[in-house]
Design a protein around this motif. Structure first.
Motif, PDB file in Angstrom:
ATOM      1  N   ILE A  42       2.374  -1.380   4.511  1.00  0.00           N
ATOM      2  CA  ILE A  42       3.203  -1.426   3.452  1.00  0.00           C
ATOM      3  C   ILE A  42       4.240  -0.032   3.327  1.00  0.00           C
ATOM      4  CG2 ILE A  42       3.150  -0.982   0.862  1.00  0.00           C
ATOM      5  CD1 ILE A  42       0.077  -2.429   0.845  1.00  0.00           C
ATOM      6  N   CYS A  43       5.444  -0.336   3.197  1.00  0.00           N
ATOM      7  CA  CYS A  43       6.461   0.390   3.343  1.00  0.00           C
ATOM      8  C   CYS A  43       5.992   2.224   2.703  1.00  0.00           C
ATOM      9  CB  CYS A  43       7.910   0.245   2.679  1.00  0.00           C
ATOM     10  SG  CYS A  43       9.041   1.103   3.139  1.00  0.00           S
ATOM     11  N   ASN A  44       5.336   2.156   1.725  1.00  0.00           N
ATOM     12  CA  ASN A  44       4.999   3.510   1.411  1.00  0.00           C
ATOM     13  C   ASN A  44       4.164   4.325   2.158  1.00  0.00           C
ATOM     14  OD1 ASN A  44       6.541   3.280  -0.746  1.00  0.00           O
ATOM     15  ND2 ASN A  44       4.812   2.393  -2.266  1.00  0.00           N
ATOM     16  N   ASP A  45       3.274   3.533   3.135  1.00  0.00           N
ATOM     17  CA  ASP A  45       2.324   4.073   3.956  1.00  0.00           C
ATOM     18  C   ASP A  45       3.146   4.645   5.149  1.00  0.00           C
ATOM     19  OD1 ASP A  45       0.121   3.092   2.789  1.00  0.00           O
ATOM     20  OD2 ASP A  45      -0.086   1.466   4.095  1.00  0.00           O
ATOM     21  N   LEU A  46       4.259   4.013   5.408  1.00  0.00           N
ATOM     22  CA  LEU A  46       5.345   4.454   6.644  1.00  0.00           C
ATOM     23  C   LEU A  46       5.793   5.850   6.077  1.00  0.00           C
ATOM     24  CD1 LEU A  46       6.659   1.056   7.769  1.00  0.00           C
ATOM     25  CD2 LEU A  46       5.389   2.835   9.096  1.00  0.00           C
ATOM     26  N   VAL A  47       6.065   5.919   4.814  1.00  0.00           N
ATOM     27  CA  VAL A  47       7.088   7.090   4.421  1.00  0.00           C
ATOM     28  C   VAL A  47       6.090   8.428   4.404  1.00  0.00           C
ATOM     29  CG1 VAL A  47       7.926   8.301   2.358  1.00  0.00           C
ATOM     30  CG2 VAL A  47       8.384   5.896   2.754  1.00  0.00           C
ATOM     31  N   LEU A  52       9.953  10.045   6.682  1.00  0.00           N
ATOM     32  CA  LEU A  52      11.328   9.921   6.443  1.00  0.00           C
ATOM     33  C   LEU A  52      11.458   9.406   4.628  1.00  0.00           C
ATOM     34  CD1 LEU A  52      12.641   8.462   9.628  1.00  0.00           C
ATOM     35  CD2 LEU A  52      12.803  10.725   8.971  1.00  0.00           C
ATOM     36  N   ALA A  53      12.517   9.543   4.132  1.00  0.00           N
ATOM     37  CA  ALA A  53      12.517   8.992   2.958  1.00  0.00           C
ATOM     38  C   ALA A  53      12.217   7.550   3.101  1.00  0.00           C
ATOM     39  CB  ALA A  53      13.965   9.417   2.423  1.00  0.00           C
ATOM     40  N   GLN A  54      11.931   6.972   1.856  1.00  0.00           N
ATOM     41  CA  GLN A  54      11.793   5.740   1.806  1.00  0.00           C
ATOM     42  C   GLN A  54      12.990   4.584   2.107  1.00  0.00           C
ATOM     43  OE1 GLN A  54      12.727   3.047  -0.735  1.00  0.00           O
ATOM     44  NE2 GLN A  54      11.454   1.727   0.260  1.00  0.00           N
ATOM     45  N   ALA A  55      14.153   5.124   1.543  1.00  0.00           N
ATOM     46  CA  ALA A  55      15.306   4.378   1.771  1.00  0.00           C
ATOM     47  C   ALA A  55      15.660   4.526   3.227  1.00  0.00           C
ATOM     48  CB  ALA A  55      16.555   5.088   1.053  1.00  0.00           C
ATOM     49  N   THR A  56      15.367   5.439   4.059  1.00  0.00           N
ATOM     50  CA  THR A  56      15.633   5.542   5.357  1.00  0.00           C
ATOM     51  C   THR A  56      14.640   4.456   6.210  1.00  0.00           C
ATOM     52  OG1 THR A  56      16.508   7.693   5.242  1.00  0.00           O
ATOM     53  CG2 THR A  56      15.656   7.123   7.527  1.00  0.00           C
ATOM     54  N   ILE A  57      13.461   4.618   5.778  1.00  0.00           N
ATOM     55  CA  ILE A  57      12.328   3.765   6.346  1.00  0.00           C
ATOM     56  C   ILE A  57      12.783   2.238   5.971  1.00  0.00           C
ATOM     57  CG2 ILE A  57      10.058   3.016   6.253  1.00  0.00           C
ATOM     58  CD1 ILE A  57       9.998   5.625   7.770  1.00  0.00           C
ATOM     59  N   SER A  58      13.380   1.896   4.950  1.00  0.00           N
ATOM     60  CA  SER A  58      13.595   0.516   4.729  1.00  0.00           C
ATOM     61  C   SER A  58      14.734   0.084   5.522  1.00  0.00           C
ATOM     62  CB  SER A  58      14.075   0.436   3.094  1.00  0.00           C
ATOM     63  OG  SER A  58      12.839   0.670   2.280  1.00  0.00           O
ATOM     64  N   LYS A  77       4.041  -5.655  -5.624  1.00  0.00           N
ATOM     65  CA  LYS A  77       5.387  -4.852  -5.922  1.00  0.00           C
ATOM     66  C   LYS A  77       5.693  -4.215  -4.404  1.00  0.00           C
ATOM     67  CE  LYS A  77       5.197  -3.643 -10.768  1.00  0.00           C
ATOM     68  NZ  LYS A  77       4.954  -2.519 -11.530  1.00  0.00           N
ATOM     69  N   SER A  78       5.068  -4.423  -3.599  1.00  0.00           N
ATOM     70  CA  SER A  78       5.108  -3.851  -2.072  1.00  0.00           C
ATOM     71  C   SER A  78       5.492  -4.909  -1.190  1.00  0.00           C
ATOM     72  CB  SER A  78       4.165  -3.031  -1.729  1.00  0.00           C
ATOM     73  OG  SER A  78       3.879  -2.028  -2.390  1.00  0.00           O
ATOM     74  N   MET A  79       6.160  -4.465  -0.060  1.00  0.00           N
ATOM     75  CA  MET A  79       6.499  -5.396   0.995  1.00  0.00           C
ATOM     76  C   MET A  79       5.548  -4.971   2.106  1.00  0.00           C
ATOM     77  SD  MET A  79       8.510  -7.695   1.734  1.00  0.00           S
ATOM     78  CE  MET A  79       9.798  -8.419   2.801  1.00  0.00           C
ATOM     79  N   CYS A  80       5.052  -6.023   2.578  1.00  0.00           N
ATOM     80  CA  CYS A  80       3.899  -5.837   3.698  1.00  0.00           C
ATOM     81  C   CYS A  80       4.484  -6.343   5.069  1.00  0.00           C
ATOM     82  CB  CYS A  80       2.717  -6.466   3.510  1.00  0.00           C
ATOM     83  SG  CYS A  80       1.217  -6.424   4.792  1.00  0.00           S
TER      84      CYS A  80
END
Length: 107
Positions: A42-47, A52-58, A77-80
């Protein structure tokens, strides 16, 4: 910057160049390494993991998806995200073919 003349190159050459371009950023390599060691991500795990910032990870995830290396599914609400194994295998084959046909008879 001038327009590149991609039409004068083969589809394989253009595809491989795009792969190199996307993989040419250390954050994307790090993201791929992290995701490949998970069943899903999930993207928040990557942050938290990458720092890096969530927008940068995205944005980096978008680039990796653009060459087909990642599959993404909405979970609540998350992207996997997970590695697209078929595309990964294609890229490995392209790289092996590229490096195996290079002749080293210079210097």
């Amino acid at each position: 910057m001038g327009i590149t003349k991609t039409q004068i190159f083969t589809d394989k050459q253009n595809d491989l160049a795009q792969v190199f371009k996307v993989l040419g950023h250390p954050a994307r390599v790090s993201i791929l390494q992290y995701i490949s060691n998970q069943n899903a991500c999930i993207c928040n795990d990557l942050v938290a993991e990458i720092g890096l910032a969530q927008a940068t990870i995205s944005q980096h995830l978008k680039e990796l998806k653009s060459i087909g290396l990642l599959n993404g599914e909405v979970e609540g609400k998350s992207m996997c995200y997970c590695i697209n194994v078929k595309r990964w295998t294609e890229i490995q084959s392209q790289l092996n073919s590229f490096f195996n046909t290079t002749k080293s008879n210079c210097c």
